[in-house]
Design a protein around this motif. Structure first.
Motif, PDB file in Angstrom:
ATOM      1  N   LYS A 341       0.839  -1.211   0.000  1.00 24.20           N
ATOM      2  CA  LYS A 341       0.000   0.000   0.000  1.00 24.20           C
ATOM      3  C   LYS A 341       0.867   1.251   0.000  1.00 24.20           C
ATOM      4  O   LYS A 341       0.544   2.239  -0.658  1.00 24.20           O
ATOM      5  CB  LYS A 341      -0.934  -0.009   1.218  1.00 24.20           C
ATOM      6  N   TYR A 352       1.103  -2.149  -7.121  1.00 22.85           N
ATOM      7  CA  TYR A 352      -0.265  -2.437  -7.574  1.00 22.85           C
ATOM      8  C   TYR A 352      -0.364  -3.889  -8.045  1.00 22.85           C
ATOM      9  O   TYR A 352      -1.314  -4.606  -7.731  1.00 22.85           O
ATOM     10  CB  TYR A 352      -0.668  -1.500  -8.714  1.00 22.85           C
ATOM     11  N   ALA A 371     -11.359  -6.634  -6.929  1.00 23.50           N
ATOM     12  CA  ALA A 371     -10.252  -5.770  -6.485  1.00 23.50           C
ATOM     13  C   ALA A 371      -8.974  -6.122  -7.243  1.00 23.50           C
ATOM     14  O   ALA A 371      -8.235  -5.240  -7.687  1.00 23.50           O
ATOM     15  CB  ALA A 371     -10.035  -5.921  -4.980  1.00 23.50           C
ATOM     16  N   ASP A 374      -9.045  -4.623 -10.667  1.00 17.51           N
ATOM     17  CA  ASP A 374      -8.810  -3.177 -10.650  1.00 17.51           C
ATOM     18  C   ASP A 374      -7.334  -2.855 -10.426  1.00 17.51           C
ATOM     19  O   ASP A 374      -6.764  -1.979 -11.077  1.00 17.51           O
ATOM     20  CB  ASP A 374      -9.659  -2.504  -9.558  1.00 17.51           C
ATOM     21  N   TYR A 375      -6.711  -3.546  -9.483  1.00 16.83           N
ATOM     22  CA  TYR A 375      -5.280  -3.291  -9.216  1.00 16.83           C
ATOM     23  C   TYR A 375      -4.424  -3.644 -10.441  1.00 16.83           C
ATOM     24  O   TYR A 375      -3.485  -2.940 -10.787  1.00 16.83           O
ATOM     25  CB  TYR A 375      -4.801  -4.092  -8.006  1.00 16.83           C
ATOM     26  N   GLU A 377      -5.340  -3.489 -13.514  1.00 21.65           N
ATOM     27  CA  GLU A 377      -5.552  -2.456 -14.542  1.00 21.65           C
ATOM     28  C   GLU A 377      -4.670  -1.237 -14.280  1.00 21.65           C
ATOM     29  O   GLU A 377      -4.089  -0.664 -15.212  1.00 21.65           O
ATOM     30  CB  GLU A 377      -7.024  -2.021 -14.597  1.00 21.65           C
ATOM     31  N   VAL A 378      -4.564  -0.825 -13.013  1.00 21.88           N
ATOM     32  CA  VAL A 378      -3.721   0.333 -12.707  1.00 21.88           C
ATOM     33  C   VAL A 378      -2.263  -0.011 -12.996  1.00 21.88           C
ATOM     34  O   VAL A 378      -1.524   0.779 -13.597  1.00 21.88           O
ATOM     35  CB  VAL A 378      -3.867   0.777 -11.231  1.00 21.88           C
ATOM     36  N   ALA A 381      -1.637   0.190 -16.611  1.00 21.58           N
ATOM     37  CA  ALA A 381      -1.597   1.580 -17.087  1.00 21.58           C
ATOM     38  C   ALA A 381      -0.294   2.266 -16.693  1.00 21.58           C
ATOM     39  O   ALA A 381       0.187   3.155 -17.396  1.00 21.58           O
ATOM     40  CB  ALA A 381      -2.785   2.355 -16.519  1.00 21.58           C
ATOM     41  N   LEU A 382       0.297   1.849 -15.577  1.00 20.15           N
ATOM     42  CA  LEU A 382       1.551   2.453 -15.133  1.00 20.15           C
ATOM     43  C   LEU A 382       2.762   1.798 -15.801  1.00 20.15           C
ATOM     44  O   LEU A 382       3.898   2.112 -15.487  1.00 20.15           O
ATOM     45  CB  LEU A 382       1.681   2.346 -13.606  1.00 20.15           C
TER      46      LEU A 382
ATOM     47  N   MET B   1     -14.233  -1.731  -5.048  1.00 22.55           N
ATOM     48  CA  MET B   1     -13.308  -0.631  -5.317  1.00 22.55           C
ATOM     49  C   MET B   1     -13.792   0.152  -6.539  1.00 22.55           C
ATOM     50  O   MET B   1     -13.920  -0.406  -7.614  1.00 22.55           O
ATOM     51  CB  MET B   1     -11.923  -1.219  -5.592  1.00 22.55           C
ATOM     52  N   THR B  67      -3.958   7.542 -17.127  1.00 21.47           N
ATOM     53  CA  THR B  67      -4.200   6.641 -15.990  1.00 21.47           C
ATOM     54  C   THR B  67      -5.311   7.152 -15.063  1.00 21.47           C
ATOM     55  O   THR B  67      -5.837   6.379 -14.262  1.00 21.47           O
ATOM     56  CB  THR B  67      -2.925   6.487 -15.143  1.00 21.47           C
TER      57      THR B  67
END
Lengths: 435, 291
Positions: A341, A352, A371, A374-375, A377-378, A381-382, B1, B67
């Protein structure tokens, strides 16, 4: 355990200023020991381990001055472990970079005894500075934990020769690639972001410091040799080779007066050095497409000050991984999640990805596919290299079959491959795009 | 989320919004509602009709990152039920900017403020998340104005040595950016004590005629600042400026992490765990003495 309770060993070889720096250390730690003149970096560290005589000990390089505050540092007990080396970065007095070069290190004696690096590396294995502590095969589980706290400065430019040697080694080390296909224009796309940034600084900043121009010249030449020649990396470990290079090739090219080394008596023409260095800068920019600057002393001073405020990427994510898998420490999913985190607050794509893995595979937490998705996906993207493959697998496992799902899975696998990660679990090539 | 892309997005933009902004908004927030900043009634209507309980507000001088819609909505901040913002990156200097950024509002609170004619100001809480670029240089004049305002605003506070050094850098960067020399001119006028941006824009109208003239004017003003002021500014070359951008702004300054930790704890003791996470993040990046 407080660092003041650990034995300190000062390591010098051929540095003419070493007595002064050792005296400085003795003022802060009167019991500091010293080894001097041991040839070979692997042998030198092994000698330090024997001199220390304890299970854990701290080394200080000959060009590093330690701040007294270091000896108040309290090392968390679970990190004082036979498989973990601890590092505290040092601030470079020439270019302002703060990282592992010249860092203070706490070693487990057994790790040093068992390591085989530099001159002791197995035949055919190239080993340079950042390998120190690795077993090169014999101790693959050893870990390096880098604290962000800086308690020392490193002065690599006390003489022109040492300034040149230090710059050359860093330029070559960070600019070299084992894969010839990754050399030449665009080579920096294959470097880790932190190495790319540091390499630029070594090649650009320092003109305002004594012998700083030699550091820059060395770094530029080292980078160009790494990119355009077949020079073996093992030369970096041979200080005799460096002395020959210095006396037979480098000094004659800048012959003249105006610059003089008070320790070694070398002399040179600063104008000729500046011309040579500017020429290398032009080649690096034009031939390699690598953006460095031929900064004036005034600009260089401003750049160095600004760099002093910069930080290395956080290693919170690495600690999370250690706790998640019990590497070197007791397994602790709660601690792992907390470190991940923290990593997400620092925008680290790996953090992530690791949080996603925990939720995907129910590693110490309840399984939560939404969850996890979603993590992932981030992380994707990063720019994370692993997340596309993991998400593809998650879709295959938990999402009902459809054309849309299958297309996404194919696209994700392609992206994964493009970022250098293959499904077999290995990396196809290193990437510099983790963030 | 929940992700930010799931929230209702309001884009406060005039018809003359700079070119890259509409493209990015259409791409990253295809369902956004566009409202002119002067149209308060339109804003009230848009907020009333919003489908989500939180609203993303983006101003026209911000270019959102790809993002942004994918980022998780920070539930710890949502629980506070107070507006918060993200950081932006100044496109001229690449520095992090807390005074311009994407904002997040609880729908009910925003509606209440609008209906009671309360000012809609930048939220006090700023999460150290970089999610947009501050497009501060669409024209030479705007670049100059923003350079001036940025420095003038900073000079209103009492500055320690670190802050003075940071401001020196702010005024030295930009040679590699669009209208970067105009930005520097604005910064230098503020450092020389000018008080009116209108006056400066009028005075400098002639320098906008050619890039060489603008750069020469920036260099001349920098010399004056060095001689007369407390700032050792150096208009860096394009290569030097680019080097700085490549190397030092990879992470928001530690102050942003410590400030949000303080803000969270001030709001409620129940936030101490989240505040501790931000402090730990600061510590892991900048060392124990930072916390």
């Amino acid at each position: 355990m407080l660092t003041s309770k650990l034995q300190v060993v000062f390591m010098s070889y051929d540095e003419p200023w070493a007595d002064t720096f050792y005296s400085d250390l003795l003022e802060k730690r009167p019991d500091a020991k010293r080894i001097h003149g041991v040839k070979g970096l692997d042998a030198c560290h092994k000698a330090a381990a024997e001199e220390a005589g304890d299970d854990f000990f701290i080394t200080v390089d000959a060009d590093t001055r330690v701040d007294a505050s270091f000896f108040d540092f309290d090392i968390p007990d679970d990190l004082l472990h036979p498989a973990i080396r601890l590092d505290w970065p040092s601030r470079n007095t020439v270019n302002g970079l703060t990282y592992g070069n010249g860092s203070l290190k706490c070693w487990p004696r057994e790790m040093v005894r068992n390591m085989k690096t530099h001159e002791a590396a197995p035949v055919g294995v190239s080993s340079v500075d950042h390998d120190v502590g690795k077993g090169t095969g014999s101790n693959p589980d050893s870990i390096s934990v880098q604290f962000p706290d800086c308690h020392s400065i490193t002065s690599p430019a006390e003489t022109a020769f040492h300034a040149f040697r230090c710059g050359y080694r860093e330029g070559f080390r960070m600019g070299s690639s084992k894969d010839p296909a990754q050399r030449g224009r665009g080579f920096d796309a294959h470097l880790a972001a932190s190495n790319m940034q540091r390499l630029k600084v070594w090649c650009s900043v320092g003109a305002h410091r004594p012998n700083g121009d030699w550091v820059i010249y060395g770094a530029r030449l080292g980078l160009l040799r790494a990119q355009t020649s077949e020079m073996p990396r093992s030369h970096l470990n041979s200080f005799d080779w460096f002395m020959s290079l210095w006396t037979e090739i480098i000094l004659p090219r800048v012959e003249g007066t105006g610059g003089e080394c008070r320790y070694l008596g070398d002399s040179w023409a600063p104008d000729r050095l500046a011309e040579e260095s500017a020429r290398l800068c032009d080649r690096i920019v034009a031939d390699l497409g690598f953006g460095i600057a031929n900064a004036t002393p005034r600009s260089s001073a401003l750049l160095e000050t600004a760099l002093g405020k910069s930080v290395s990427p956080s290693l919170a994510d690495s600690l999370g991984t250690m706790y998640l898998h019990g590497k070197g420490v007791q397994k602790d999913a709660t601690a792992a999640q907390r470190y991940f985190k923290i990593g997400t607050l620092l925008n680290q794509s790996n953090a992530y990805n690791n949080l996603a893995r925990m939720h995907h595979k129910a590693l110490g937490v309840d399984q939560d596919i939404e969850a996890a998705q979603d993590y992932y996906e981030v992380a994707i993207a990063l720019g994370n290299e692993f997340a596309p493959s993991h998400l593809s697998k998650l879709l295959g496992e938990f999402v009902e079959k459809s054309d849309e799902r299958d297309s996404r899975m194919i696209a994700l696998r392609a992206l994964s491959k493009d970022r250098g990660f293959v499904d077999s679990g290995g990396k196809a090539r290193p990437t510099g795009t983790s963030n | 989320m929940r992700t930010i892309g799931e929230l209702t997005c309001i884009w406060r933009a005039t018809v003359s919004a700079p070119a890259p902004a509409p493209i990015r908004m259409a791409k990253y927030f295809p369902d956004h509602v566009r409202i002119d900043p002067a149209d308060r009634d339109g804003l009230i209507e848009a907020v009333s009709e919003a489908k989500s309980d939180w609203i993303v507000v983006i101003d026209e001088d911000l270019l959102p990152h790809s993002t942004l819609p994918l980022l998780p909505l920070d539930e710890d901040l949502v629980r506070l039920n107070l507006p918060f913002s993200h950081l932006s990156r100044n496109v001229v200097t690449y520095e992090y900017d807390a005074t311009h950024g994407v904002c997040f509002w609880p729908r009910a609170l925003l509606l209440d403020r609008l209906q009671t004619d309360a000012p809609i100001v930048l939220p006090e809480i700023c999460a150290p998340v970089l999610s947009s670029q501050w497009y501060c240089n669409p024209t030479p004049r705007v670049a100059m104005e923003n350079g001036f305002l940025t420095v003038a605003r900073a000079l209103q506070s009492r500055l320690d040595d670190d802050a003075l050094q940071a401001l020196t850098l702010t005024a030295s960067l930009g040679a590699d950016a669009q209208f970067g020399a105009s930005w520097m001119i604005g910064c230098y006028h503020a450092m020389l004590g000018a008080s009116s941006i209108t006056e400066i824009v009028h005075k400098e109208a002639d320098t906008e005629t050619s890039p060489a003239k603008t750069q020469a004017r920036a260099d001349a003003l920098a010399r004056r600042v060095r001689l007369e002021g407390t700032f050792d500014v150096v208009p860096l070359t394009a290569a030097e400026s680019s080097l700085i951008k490549d190397t030092i702004f990879s992470m928001p300054p530690v102050d942003h992490f410590l400030k949000i930790a303080d803000d969270l704890e001030r709001q409620s003791k129940g936030n101490s765990d989240t505040a501790a996470l931000y402090r730990d993040a600061a510590q892991w990046n900048w060392g124990r003495r930072s916390a």
